[in-house]
Design an enzyme around this catalytic site. Structure first.
Site, PDB file in Angstrom:
ATOM      1  N   ARG A 147      44.151  49.502  47.086  1.00  0.00           N
ATOM      2  CA  ARG A 147      42.867  48.556  47.446  1.00  0.00           C
ATOM      3  C   ARG A 147      43.011  48.423  49.060  1.00  0.00           C
ATOM      4  O   ARG A 147      43.994  48.524  49.641  1.00  0.00           O
ATOM      5  CB  ARG A 147      43.151  47.146  46.664  1.00  0.00           C
ATOM      6  CG  ARG A 147      43.134  47.090  45.323  1.00  0.00           C
ATOM      7  CD  ARG A 147      43.734  45.838  44.874  1.00  0.00           C
ATOM      8  NE  ARG A 147      43.231  45.663  43.235  1.00  0.00           N
ATOM      9  CZ  ARG A 147      44.590  45.611  42.310  1.00  0.00           C
ATOM     10  NH1 ARG A 147      45.651  45.842  43.033  1.00  0.00           N
ATOM     11  NH2 ARG A 147      44.264  45.527  41.017  1.00  0.00           N
ATOM     12  N   LYS A 169      46.998  42.343  43.318  1.00  0.00           N
ATOM     13  CA  LYS A 169      46.433  41.269  43.173  1.00  0.00           C
ATOM     14  C   LYS A 169      47.620  40.088  42.388  1.00  0.00           C
ATOM     15  O   LYS A 169      48.386  40.501  41.791  1.00  0.00           O
ATOM     16  CB  LYS A 169      45.258  41.188  42.168  1.00  0.00           C
ATOM     17  CG  LYS A 169      44.160  41.670  42.772  1.00  0.00           C
ATOM     18  CD  LYS A 169      42.808  41.992  41.916  1.00  0.00           C
ATOM     19  CE  LYS A 169      41.642  42.471  42.443  1.00  0.00           C
ATOM     20  NZ  LYS A 169      40.509  42.536  41.442  1.00  0.00           N
ATOM     21  N   HIS A 238      36.877  51.318  48.456  1.00  0.00           N
ATOM     22  CA  HIS A 238      36.875  51.201  46.830  1.00  0.00           C
ATOM     23  C   HIS A 238      36.415  52.587  46.457  1.00  0.00           C
ATOM     24  O   HIS A 238      36.744  53.036  45.294  1.00  0.00           O
ATOM     25  CB  HIS A 238      35.951  50.133  46.529  1.00  0.00           C
ATOM     26  CG  HIS A 238      35.964  49.750  45.127  1.00  0.00           C
ATOM     27  ND1 HIS A 238      37.423  49.627  44.599  1.00  0.00           N
ATOM     28  CD2 HIS A 238      35.335  49.864  44.062  1.00  0.00           C
ATOM     29  CE1 HIS A 238      37.117  49.149  43.220  1.00  0.00           C
ATOM     30  NE2 HIS A 238      36.007  49.387  42.905  1.00  0.00           N
ATOM     31  N   HIS A 264      46.490  47.492  37.322  1.00  0.00           N
ATOM     32  CA  HIS A 264      45.467  46.663  36.519  1.00  0.00           C
ATOM     33  C   HIS A 264      46.377  45.975  35.487  1.00  0.00           C
ATOM     34  O   HIS A 264      47.397  46.517  34.960  1.00  0.00           O
ATOM     35  CB  HIS A 264      44.461  47.563  35.886  1.00  0.00           C
ATOM     36  CG  HIS A 264      43.483  47.931  36.598  1.00  0.00           C
ATOM     37  ND1 HIS A 264      42.693  49.091  36.447  1.00  0.00           N
ATOM     38  CD2 HIS A 264      43.119  47.631  37.855  1.00  0.00           C
ATOM     39  CE1 HIS A 264      41.891  49.301  37.273  1.00  0.00           C
ATOM     40  NE2 HIS A 264      41.882  48.098  38.302  1.00  0.00           N
ATOM     41  N   TYR A 273      36.981  50.955  34.861  1.00  0.00           N
ATOM     42  CA  TYR A 273      36.814  51.306  36.253  1.00  0.00           C
ATOM     43  C   TYR A 273      36.842  53.052  36.199  1.00  0.00           C
ATOM     44  O   TYR A 273      36.214  53.221  37.229  1.00  0.00           O
ATOM     45  CB  TYR A 273      38.275  50.822  36.668  1.00  0.00           C
ATOM     46  CG  TYR A 273      38.458  51.073  37.868  1.00  0.00           C
ATOM     47  CD1 TYR A 273      38.904  52.073  38.691  1.00  0.00           C
ATOM     48  CD2 TYR A 273      38.103  50.074  39.081  1.00  0.00           C
ATOM     49  CE1 TYR A 273      39.057  52.435  40.170  1.00  0.00           C
ATOM     50  CE2 TYR A 273      38.351  50.080  40.345  1.00  0.00           C
ATOM     51  CZ  TYR A 273      38.703  51.422  40.850  1.00  0.00           C
ATOM     52  OH  TYR A 273      39.018  51.321  42.331  1.00  0.00           O
TER      53      TYR A 273
END
Length: 308
Positions: A147, A169, A238, A264, A273
């Site tokens: 990312r 994340k 991205h 993920h 995705y």
């Protein structure tokens, strides 16, 4: 004017804080609802219930309305239902019992493998530390599926000879392999990094001012690279991450592995995705399934439908 239309006009007139464009959209939604209610022989809005609203939205979906328009329709119904409750026409608002239609996730199109290879292999000024840095960032994006925030958050201590430690994340850590090309590009960058970096700066990638590079700077430099290297499309971090996932999944068919590499939390996110190339799937099926007939590549039986 019917009783149904009268209440709609009164509701629209009450929307004094809304723009003309918004009221026009609401008018269109209520016109469609009123027409459907009349077809269902509703005399007034007292009979409005969740069953009729579901049927209405279902018909609108079959007419080809997209999720965004359906979501707006439902928003209008909820506002109108609240108004009818305030006017004592309804005791409860049935539109509040309906879920908003889910919008289809917008996914970037992966860059063609050959075009991306030409982009990464294109010559650049190796005497310019900024170009050496930019090339290393591009290689790393595609090599490891980072990312944007993960790349700009990297410190030198996160780099190993064959691995990379990142925080994704939710500050969740994961380790990623480094491809040979990415490792070489990083070594080249580290050799010239002292020419830019401030003495105490720990960031792996720094700006020309010597401090940690910003996400916006990475986006701008990556797009500039695409233009200078002749890539005939817009490029952003991205898209490189998506290309990494799509190309890897097409080659490996290991959805769980790609999920881990992307960081993920749920497999369903990876399924949304990534996109599988149908030709590749058909070839895998032909080679692997014990009952498959290996006819796809030769073009036989094409008129009899797909293998699966």
């Amino acid at each position: 004017m019917t009783v149904l239309q009268d209440h709609c006009e009164q509701y629209l007139a009450s929307l004094t804080r809304h723009s003309d464009t918004t009221r026009a959209a609401y008018r269109q939604d209520l016109k469609a609802l009123t027409a459907f209610a009349l077809e269902a022989h509703l005399a007034d809005w007292h009979a409005l219930d969740v069953t009729l609203l579901r049927r209405f939205l279902g018909r609108e979906r079959t007419r080809g309305l997209g999720a965004q328009t359906l979501a707006r329709r439902l928003s209008t119904l909820r506002g109108f239902g609240d108004y009818l409750v305030d006017q004592n026409v309804l005791s409860t608002n049935p539109a509040r019992l309906l879920d908003t239609p889910r919008k289809r996730a917008a996914l970037p199109r992966p860059v063609d493998i050959d075009a991306l290879s030409r982009f990464l292999d294109a010559p650049f000024d190796e005497a310019d530390p900024l170009e050496v840095r930019d090339h290393a960032m591009a290689e790393l994006f595609y090599s490891s599926g980072l990312r944007l925030s993960e790349l700009t958050g990297l410190d030198r201590s996160h780099l190993d000879s064959t691995r990379l430690r990142v925080r994704g994340k939710g500050d969740k850590p994961r380790q990623l392999p480094l491809g040979r090309r990415a490792r070489q590009a990083l070594d080249n960058w580290l050799s010239v990094r002292p020419l830019l970096a401030n003495d105490a700066e720990e960031a792996l990638f720094v700006s020309k001012r010597g401090s940690r590079i910003t996400q916006r700077s990475v986006q701008l430099r990556l797009n500039r690279m695409a233009i200078e290297r002749g890539l005939p499309e817009h490029l952003h971090p991205h898209r490189l991450r998506h290309s990494f996932a799509s190309h890897l999944l097409e080659s490996s068919q290991d959805l769980r592995g790609v999920q881990e590499l992307l960081g993920h939390a749920h497999l369903s996110t990876t399924q949304i995705y990534t996109r599988l190339d149908w030709q590749h799937l058909a070839e895998v099926y032909d080679k692997a399934h014990p009952r498959a007939r290996n006819t796809h590549a030769s073009g036989e039986d094409d008129d009899q439908g797909s293998h699966v």
